[in-house]
Design a protein around this motif. Sequence first.
Motif, PDB file in Angstrom:
ATOM      1  N   GLU A 171      42.827 -45.616  12.439  1.00 24.30           N
ATOM      2  CA  GLU A 171      42.818 -44.364  11.680  1.00 24.30           C
ATOM      3  C   GLU A 171      44.185 -44.111  11.050  1.00 24.30           C
ATOM      4  OE1 GLU A 171      40.247 -42.511  11.057  1.00 24.30           O
ATOM      5  OE2 GLU A 171      38.875 -43.689  12.286  1.00 24.30           O
ATOM      6  N   ILE A 172      44.179 -43.888   9.730  1.00 16.82           N
ATOM      7  CA  ILE A 172      45.414 -43.690   8.982  1.00 16.82           C
ATOM      8  C   ILE A 172      45.300 -42.432   8.130  1.00 16.82           C
ATOM      9  CG2 ILE A 172      46.986 -44.688   7.273  1.00 16.82           C
ATOM     10  CD1 ILE A 172      46.867 -46.294   9.834  1.00 16.82           C
ATOM     11  N   ASP A 173      46.347 -41.643   8.106  1.00 14.93           N
ATOM     12  CA  ASP A 173      46.432 -40.505   7.199  1.00 14.93           C
ATOM     13  C   ASP A 173      46.716 -41.065   5.804  1.00 14.93           C
ATOM     14  OD1 ASP A 173      47.025 -38.308   5.683  1.00 14.93           O
ATOM     15  OD2 ASP A 173      48.528 -37.479   7.054  1.00 14.93           O
ATOM     16  N   LEU A 174      45.776 -40.877   4.880  1.00 18.92           N
ATOM     17  CA  LEU A 174      45.883 -41.493   3.553  1.00 18.92           C
ATOM     18  C   LEU A 174      46.979 -40.889   2.684  1.00 18.92           C
ATOM     19  CD1 LEU A 174      42.127 -42.131   2.674  1.00 18.92           C
ATOM     20  CD2 LEU A 174      43.824 -43.690   3.645  1.00 18.92           C
ATOM     21  N   SER A 175      47.637 -39.846   3.192  1.00 16.10           N
ATOM     22  CA  SER A 175      48.770 -39.277   2.450  1.00 16.10           C
ATOM     23  C   SER A 175      50.101 -39.720   3.060  1.00 16.10           C
ATOM     24  CB  SER A 175      48.696 -37.750   2.452  1.00 16.10           C
ATOM     25  OG  SER A 175      48.813 -37.239   3.779  1.00 16.10           O
ATOM     26  N   SER A 176      50.026 -40.592   4.057  1.00 14.20           N
ATOM     27  CA  SER A 176      51.227 -41.029   4.765  1.00 14.20           C
ATOM     28  C   SER A 176      52.159 -41.817   3.851  1.00 14.20           C
ATOM     29  CB  SER A 176      50.857 -41.909   5.962  1.00 14.20           C
ATOM     30  OG  SER A 176      50.126 -41.181   6.916  1.00 14.20           O
ATOM     31  N   THR A 177      53.455 -41.680   4.128  1.00 12.79           N
ATOM     32  CA  THR A 177      54.444 -42.503   3.438  1.00 12.79           C
ATOM     33  C   THR A 177      55.027 -43.559   4.380  1.00 12.79           C
ATOM     34  OG1 THR A 177      56.212 -40.941   3.962  1.00 12.79           O
ATOM     35  CG2 THR A 177      55.066 -40.639   1.861  1.00 12.79           C
ATOM     36  N   VAL A 178      54.829 -43.354   5.683  1.00 14.84           N
ATOM     37  CA  VAL A 178      55.339 -44.298   6.681  1.00 14.84           C
ATOM     38  C   VAL A 178      54.189 -44.734   7.591  1.00 14.84           C
ATOM     39  CG1 VAL A 178      56.923 -44.641   8.606  1.00 14.84           C
ATOM     40  CG2 VAL A 178      57.626 -43.224   6.661  1.00 14.84           C
ATOM     41  N   LEU A 179      54.016 -46.033   7.755  1.00 17.61           N
ATOM     42  CA  LEU A 179      52.971 -46.566   8.622  1.00 17.61           C
ATOM     43  C   LEU A 179      53.584 -47.573   9.589  1.00 17.61           C
ATOM     44  CD1 LEU A 179      50.053 -46.889   9.504  1.00 17.61           C
ATOM     45  CD2 LEU A 179      49.689 -48.472   7.593  1.00 17.61           C
ATOM     46  N   ASP A 180      53.513 -47.256  10.888  1.00 17.41           N
ATOM     47  CA  ASP A 180      54.079 -48.111  11.922  1.00 17.41           C
ATOM     48  C   ASP A 180      52.956 -48.693  12.772  1.00 17.41           C
ATOM     49  OD1 ASP A 180      55.423 -49.348  13.973  1.00 17.41           O
ATOM     50  OD2 ASP A 180      56.755 -47.662  14.426  1.00 17.41           O
ATOM     51  N   LEU A 181      52.733 -49.998  12.637  1.00 11.34           N
ATOM     52  CA  LEU A 181      51.690 -50.695  13.394  1.00 11.34           C
ATOM     53  C   LEU A 181      52.311 -51.692  14.364  1.00 11.34           C
ATOM     54  CD1 LEU A 181      49.125 -51.323  10.507  1.00 11.34           C
ATOM     55  CD2 LEU A 181      49.009 -49.596  12.309  1.00 11.34           C
ATOM     56  N   THR A 182      53.491 -51.366  14.875  1.00  8.47           N
ATOM     57  CA  THR A 182      54.180 -52.233  15.827  1.00  8.47           C
ATOM     58  C   THR A 182      53.339 -52.471  17.077  1.00  8.47           C
ATOM     59  OG1 THR A 182      56.363 -51.480  15.093  1.00  8.47           O
ATOM     60  CG2 THR A 182      56.226 -52.457  17.283  1.00  8.47           C
ATOM     61  N   PRO A 236      47.486 -46.712   2.544  1.00  6.76           N
ATOM     62  CA  PRO A 236      47.661 -45.657   1.541  1.00  6.76           C
ATOM     63  C   PRO A 236      48.604 -46.097   0.426  1.00  6.76           C
ATOM     64  CG  PRO A 236      47.907 -44.776   3.763  1.00  6.76           C
ATOM     65  CD  PRO A 236      47.892 -46.266   3.888  1.00  6.76           C
ATOM     66  N   PRO A 237      48.269 -45.846  -0.817  1.00  7.46           N
ATOM     67  CA  PRO A 237      49.138 -46.245  -1.932  1.00  7.46           C
ATOM     68  C   PRO A 237      50.468 -45.499  -1.938  1.00  7.46           C
ATOM     69  CG  PRO A 237      47.305 -44.886  -2.706  1.00  7.46           C
ATOM     70  CD  PRO A 237      47.016 -45.219  -1.280  1.00  7.46           C
ATOM     71  N   SER A 238      50.559 -44.437  -1.141  1.00  2.00           N
ATOM     72  CA  SER A 238      51.780 -43.631  -1.078  1.00  2.00           C
ATOM     73  C   SER A 238      52.842 -44.223  -0.162  1.00  2.00           C
ATOM     74  CB  SER A 238      51.443 -42.223  -0.592  1.00  2.00           C
ATOM     75  OG  SER A 238      50.757 -42.273   0.661  1.00  2.00           O
ATOM     76  N   LEU A 239      52.522 -45.304   0.544  1.00  2.00           N
ATOM     77  CA  LEU A 239      53.447 -45.856   1.537  1.00  2.00           C
ATOM     78  C   LEU A 239      54.798 -46.245   0.937  1.00  2.00           C
ATOM     79  CD1 LEU A 239      51.272 -48.194   3.817  1.00  2.00           C
ATOM     80  CD2 LEU A 239      52.256 -45.968   4.388  1.00  2.00           C
ATOM     81  N   THR A 240      55.866 -45.809   1.620  1.00  2.00           N
ATOM     82  CA  THR A 240      57.217 -46.255   1.290  1.00  2.00           C
ATOM     83  C   THR A 240      57.772 -47.170   2.377  1.00  2.00           C
ATOM     84  OG1 THR A 240      58.217 -44.307   2.324  1.00  2.00           O
ATOM     85  CG2 THR A 240      57.700 -44.156  -0.028  1.00  2.00           C
ATOM     86  N   GLU A 241      57.223 -47.075   3.600  1.00  2.00           N
ATOM     87  CA  GLU A 241      57.652 -47.923   4.707  1.00  2.00           C
ATOM     88  C   GLU A 241      56.431 -48.442   5.464  1.00  2.00           C
ATOM     89  OE1 GLU A 241      60.564 -46.157   7.277  1.00  2.00           O
ATOM     90  OE2 GLU A 241      61.478 -44.994   5.656  1.00  2.00           O
ATOM     91  N   LEU A 242      56.415 -49.760   5.702  1.00  2.00           N
ATOM     92  CA  LEU A 242      55.332 -50.383   6.457  1.00  2.00           C
ATOM     93  C   LEU A 242      55.933 -51.316   7.501  1.00  2.00           C
ATOM     94  CD1 LEU A 242      52.357 -51.039   6.987  1.00  2.00           C
ATOM     95  CD2 LEU A 242      52.453 -52.700   5.105  1.00  2.00           C
TER      96      LEU A 242
END
Length: 334
Positions: free
Chosen positions: A18-29, A42-48
Amino acid sequence: MEDKNQPMSDENLDHTVEIDLSSTVLDLTSFQLHDLNSVELPPSLTELDLTTNRLSILDPRLSHLSNLKKLSLRQNLFDDAGVEPISHWDALSGLEELILRDNKLTKIPDVSIFKGLLIFDVSFNEITSLNGLSKVSNTLRELYVSKNEVPKIEEIDHFCDLQILELGSNRLRVMENLENLINLQELWLGRNRIKVVNLCGLNCIKKISLQSNRLTSMKGFEECVALEELYLSHNGISKMEGLSKLVNLRVLDVSSNKLTSIDDIQDLNRLEDLWLNDNQIESLESIAEAVAGSRETLATIYLGNNPCSKSSNYSAVLKEIFPKIQQIDSDLFA
């Protein structure tokens, strides 16, 4: 009680993350993902951050993340072919930080598309040459290529803005081609095969590590007047020299060498940490004079495993010499 910090088990890998589609940071560590099929990007991501997964192929959807600034693929299963597609993804050209540490790379990947790259990390791979660095943007500030199989420093001439260079744990024998790194602040060359110090005229460096090399002399640091931390442990150095002009030095580590006395630091009045353990220093009699300039600043001293550390009043003498001492070897004082 379930530990939320534990990686997902294999039985959960097919479930959608589950991901917030407005997120700018996504941490899947540590999600132990084999692919990103279960993940919305999300296309808004600045950090992955995809650290510690089981990825070996880049998901083509990454090529559309035009806002991405930071991408970490650390500790996965990427080989050279696995990361190759990124060199063609124009939408990612604004990337500033790329972490490929701890994978299966054998060469420097083509990252020429990233015109504003600031941080590039390919440490803990199987890279055998720095060939390819000439294509990396001259905007680079930090370069990490430690724990590889690199035999020669090359293709770094254009990194005039580089501040940190990490080449520890390689197969380097010579310090060379550093002349143009005029803004370099930190140089990490520990665990190589270097015999002679050659800083190629650089004099604004603040931190240098040449631990675990083949040095027999300290000569070569005399012009590094901005130096604050110098790490030279585990070499074959028999004399302390070339240090008297390093007036900004705060940390000096010359442990595990062949020193028989403490020399050339009596005028250093900013020294806070002094590591001299595992040498051949016989007596404490002259130590007060040897460290006269830092008697009021020294907070930590290591002298264990020297003949002088076996004297019955060892700690008492050091405490008297250094009124602000907080640590002697492993003993801490309030």
